[in-house]
Design an enzyme around this catalytic site. Structure first.
Site, PDB file in Angstrom:
ATOM      1  N   GLU A 217      27.503  -2.091   8.105  1.00  0.00           N
ATOM      2  CA  GLU A 217      26.216  -2.492   8.703  1.00  0.00           C
ATOM      3  C   GLU A 217      25.162  -2.550   7.614  1.00  0.00           C
ATOM      4  O   GLU A 217      24.920  -1.563   6.906  1.00  0.00           O
ATOM      5  CB  GLU A 217      25.776  -1.515   9.804  1.00  0.00           C
ATOM      6  CG  GLU A 217      24.437  -1.960  10.401  1.00  0.00           C
ATOM      7  CD  GLU A 217      23.991  -1.169  11.609  1.00  0.00           C
ATOM      8  OE1 GLU A 217      24.610  -0.142  11.930  1.00  0.00           O
ATOM      9  OE2 GLU A 217      23.001  -1.604  12.234  1.00  0.00           O
TER      10      GLU A 217
ATOM     11  N   ARG B 160      12.253  -2.520  17.778  1.00  0.00           N
ATOM     12  CA  ARG B 160      13.381  -1.892  18.455  1.00  0.00           C
ATOM     13  C   ARG B 160      13.123  -1.656  19.940  1.00  0.00           C
ATOM     14  O   ARG B 160      13.772  -0.817  20.553  1.00  0.00           O
ATOM     15  CB  ARG B 160      13.821  -0.600  17.745  1.00  0.00           C
ATOM     16  CG  ARG B 160      14.120  -0.817  16.271  1.00  0.00           C
ATOM     17  CD  ARG B 160      14.870   0.332  15.638  1.00  0.00           C
ATOM     18  NE  ARG B 160      16.264  -0.025  15.393  1.00  0.00           N
ATOM     19  CZ  ARG B 160      17.002   0.389  14.390  1.00  0.00           C
ATOM     20  NH1 ARG B 160      16.499   1.210  13.500  1.00  0.00           N
ATOM     21  NH2 ARG B 160      18.238   0.024  14.244  1.00  0.00           N
TER      22      ARG B 160
ATOM     23  N   ASP C   3      22.517  -6.912  11.721  1.00  0.00           N
ATOM     24  CA  ASP C   3      21.591  -6.329  12.702  1.00  0.00           C
ATOM     25  C   ASP C   3      20.253  -7.043  12.537  1.00  0.00           C
ATOM     26  O   ASP C   3      19.669  -7.032  11.444  1.00  0.00           O
ATOM     27  CB  ASP C   3      21.472  -4.826  12.403  1.00  0.00           C
ATOM     28  CG  ASP C   3      20.512  -4.098  13.333  1.00  0.00           C
ATOM     29  OD1 ASP C   3      19.457  -4.671  13.687  1.00  0.00           O
ATOM     30  OD2 ASP C   3      20.798  -2.939  13.681  1.00  0.00           O
ATOM     31  N   THR C   4      19.778  -7.661  13.614  1.00  0.00           N
ATOM     32  CA  THR C   4      18.558  -8.483  13.501  1.00  0.00           C
ATOM     33  C   THR C   4      17.333  -7.659  13.095  1.00  0.00           C
ATOM     34  O   THR C   4      16.432  -8.186  12.429  1.00  0.00           O
ATOM     35  CB  THR C   4      18.259  -9.199  14.831  1.00  0.00           C
ATOM     36  OG1 THR C   4      18.204  -8.239  15.894  1.00  0.00           O
ATOM     37  CG2 THR C   4      19.330 -10.241  15.136  1.00  0.00           C
ATOM     38  N   TYR C   5      17.299  -6.396  13.485  1.00  0.00           N
ATOM     39  CA  TYR C   5      16.167  -5.531  13.095  1.00  0.00           C
ATOM     40  C   TYR C   5      16.085  -5.407  11.572  1.00  0.00           C
ATOM     41  O   TYR C   5      15.017  -5.550  10.966  1.00  0.00           O
ATOM     42  CB  TYR C   5      16.327  -4.146  13.737  1.00  0.00           C
ATOM     43  CG  TYR C   5      15.422  -3.091  13.179  1.00  0.00           C
ATOM     44  CD1 TYR C   5      14.093  -2.998  13.576  1.00  0.00           C
ATOM     45  CD2 TYR C   5      15.887  -2.184  12.217  1.00  0.00           C
ATOM     46  CE1 TYR C   5      13.250  -2.027  13.040  1.00  0.00           C
ATOM     47  CE2 TYR C   5      15.053  -1.219  11.685  1.00  0.00           C
ATOM     48  CZ  TYR C   5      13.734  -1.146  12.106  1.00  0.00           C
ATOM     49  OH  TYR C   5      12.916  -0.190  11.562  1.00  0.00           O
ATOM     50  N   HIS C   6      17.216  -5.181  10.939  1.00  0.00           N
ATOM     51  CA  HIS C   6      17.244  -5.052   9.479  1.00  0.00           C
ATOM     52  C   HIS C   6      17.081  -6.415   8.805  1.00  0.00           C
ATOM     53  O   HIS C   6      16.409  -6.529   7.769  1.00  0.00           O
ATOM     54  CB  HIS C   6      18.551  -4.394   9.017  1.00  0.00           C
ATOM     55  CG  HIS C   6      18.750  -3.019   9.553  1.00  0.00           C
ATOM     56  ND1 HIS C   6      17.970  -1.950   9.172  1.00  0.00           N
ATOM     57  CD2 HIS C   6      19.632  -2.528  10.465  1.00  0.00           C
ATOM     58  CE1 HIS C   6      18.366  -0.859   9.814  1.00  0.00           C
ATOM     59  NE2 HIS C   6      19.373  -1.186  10.607  1.00  0.00           N
TER      60      HIS C   6
ATOM     61  N   GLU D 176      20.777  -2.824  20.662  1.00  0.00           N
ATOM     62  CA  GLU D 176      20.394  -1.538  20.084  1.00  0.00           C
ATOM     63  C   GLU D 176      18.889  -1.368  20.231  1.00  0.00           C
ATOM     64  O   GLU D 176      18.125  -2.230  19.817  1.00  0.00           O
ATOM     65  CB  GLU D 176      20.790  -1.509  18.601  1.00  0.00           C
ATOM     66  CG  GLU D 176      20.668  -0.134  17.988  1.00  0.00           C
ATOM     67  CD  GLU D 176      21.246  -0.091  16.579  1.00  0.00           C
ATOM     68  OE1 GLU D 176      21.948   0.860  16.274  1.00  0.00           O
ATOM     69  OE2 GLU D 176      20.983  -1.026  15.806  1.00  0.00           O
TER      70      GLU D 176
ATOM     71  N   GLU E 125      16.330   2.718   4.676  1.00  0.00           N
ATOM     72  CA  GLU E 125      17.419   3.494   5.285  1.00  0.00           C
ATOM     73  C   GLU E 125      18.656   3.584   4.398  1.00  0.00           C
ATOM     74  O   GLU E 125      19.564   4.359   4.690  1.00  0.00           O
ATOM     75  CB  GLU E 125      17.777   2.911   6.659  1.00  0.00           C
ATOM     76  CG  GLU E 125      16.614   3.058   7.637  1.00  0.00           C
ATOM     77  CD  GLU E 125      16.879   2.486   9.014  1.00  0.00           C
ATOM     78  OE1 GLU E 125      18.045   2.441   9.432  1.00  0.00           O
ATOM     79  OE2 GLU E 125      15.906   2.071   9.669  1.00  0.00           O
TER      80      GLU E 125
ATOM     81  N   HIS F 103      24.478  -6.254  15.875  1.00  0.00           N
ATOM     82  CA  HIS F 103      23.452  -5.554  16.647  1.00  0.00           C
ATOM     83  C   HIS F 103      22.292  -6.498  16.868  1.00  0.00           C
ATOM     84  O   HIS F 103      21.807  -7.110  15.899  1.00  0.00           O
ATOM     85  CB  HIS F 103      22.911  -4.342  15.875  1.00  0.00           C
ATOM     86  CG  HIS F 103      23.732  -3.104  16.027  1.00  0.00           C
ATOM     87  ND1 HIS F 103      23.643  -2.051  15.138  1.00  0.00           N
ATOM     88  CD2 HIS F 103      24.639  -2.739  16.972  1.00  0.00           C
ATOM     89  CE1 HIS F 103      24.470  -1.089  15.528  1.00  0.00           C
ATOM     90  NE2 HIS F 103      25.092  -1.483  16.634  1.00  0.00           N
TER      91      HIS F 103
END
Ligand code: MN
Length: 291
Positions: free
Chosen positions: A151, A216, A184-187, A245, A157, A210
């Protein structure tokens, strides 16, 4: 229009902040009721997880399962300290075994470092430790017919992989076919140029997804370009899991919530949030394939 359907998943932290038997039974029931195919369980609190009871509850509900985790600064395979690397390696092998015992075939997350802000770049020796440990883990996963997901997390992070390109190079160096990329679209919002190029670059090496908003919270309540992202998934023919998520200070898992800096209440009603997310993802999949 393709008929391929992705399993749609939800992260257990939408439902409960711990993994006690009562919490896991409720998580399984609510995941099923909200229409999802798969429950993702974080192994951060696996000491309290009743693997046998959870596996039976998942089986009875007809749900799939995936497991995820990050490591810790005192158990970190990207460290140069052999004792710290060894503790990280043990966490990974124990977590892989727990995933298999739950009936899962996807073990994913920040398997390569702690989840937290590093005060320095990754070192060459630390990277060699990541490659060596994950190669052994991947071979063990292969014997169990499982895949590992790398991921890609943002710079606050991890210092190991922040972009899809970084992850592909790391996977090449590990050199095992069952090591796949997890977007993961957030990252992605923090690190990538856009929501299309990384998906195209990863292509058929994409193994897990994700979807999360930039803050989020509720999908569609932020500024992420999910239309482009889902079009790109359709472009590469992605057929794997797509897991929602979301985190709120309303549901706290000790350790993970702090690692992810979850300080705000983005929502309080997990059931409403999850039903909405399932409809949002289903709608995006439908429209992205309607051409
Ligand atoms: Mn994620």
């Amino acid at each position: 229009m393709t008929t391929k359907t992705n399993p749609i998943g939800v992260h257990a932290l939408v439902w409960a902040g711990d993994t006690t038997p009562a919490s896991m039974a409720a998580a399984v029931e609510k995941t099923k009721a909200a229409g999802f195919d798969l429950l993702e369980i974080s192994l951060h609190d696996s000491a309290n997880l009743d693997v046998g009871a959870t596996r039976e509850a998942l089986r009875a509900a007809g749900l799939g399962v995936a497991c995820s985790r990050g490591l810790a600064f005192d158990a970190d395979v990207s460290s140069e300290d052999p004792a710290v690397v060894e503790r990280g390696e043990k966490l990974l092998h124990d977590s892989l075994a727990a995933t298999a015992a739950l009936g899962g075939t996807h073990f994913t997350g920040a398997l390569y470092s702690a989840l937290g802000k590093y005060g320095h770049p990754l070192t060459a020796a630390g990277r060699r430790n990541v490659v060596g440990v994950l190669r052994v883990l991947a071979r063990e996963a292969g014997r169990r017919h499982m895949t590992l997901g790398l991921e890609i997390c943002n710079r606050y992070e991890t210092n190991v992989i922040n972009t899809a390109h970084d992850a592909l190079v790391l996977a090449d160096d590990i050199g095992e076919d069952n090591v796949l990329i997890h977007l993961d679209t957030y990252h992605m919002n923090i690190e990538e140029d856009d929501f299309v190029r990384p998906v195209h670059e990863v292509g058929d090496r994409l193994g897990y997804v994700h979807v999360g908003e930039n803050h989020r919270g509720y999908l569609g309540s932020g500024h992420l370009d999910f239309t482009s992202f889902f079009h790109a998934l359709a472009d590469v023919g992605y057929g794997g899991p797509i897991t929602f998520e979301s985190f709120s200070a309303a549901v706290v898992m000790r350790g993970l919530s702090n690692d992810l800096a979850i300080w705000r209440d983005l929502w309080s009603d997990g059931e409403d949030l999850a039903r909405h997310a399932h409809a949002f993802i289903t709608d995006q999949l439908h429209t992205s394939r309607s051409r």
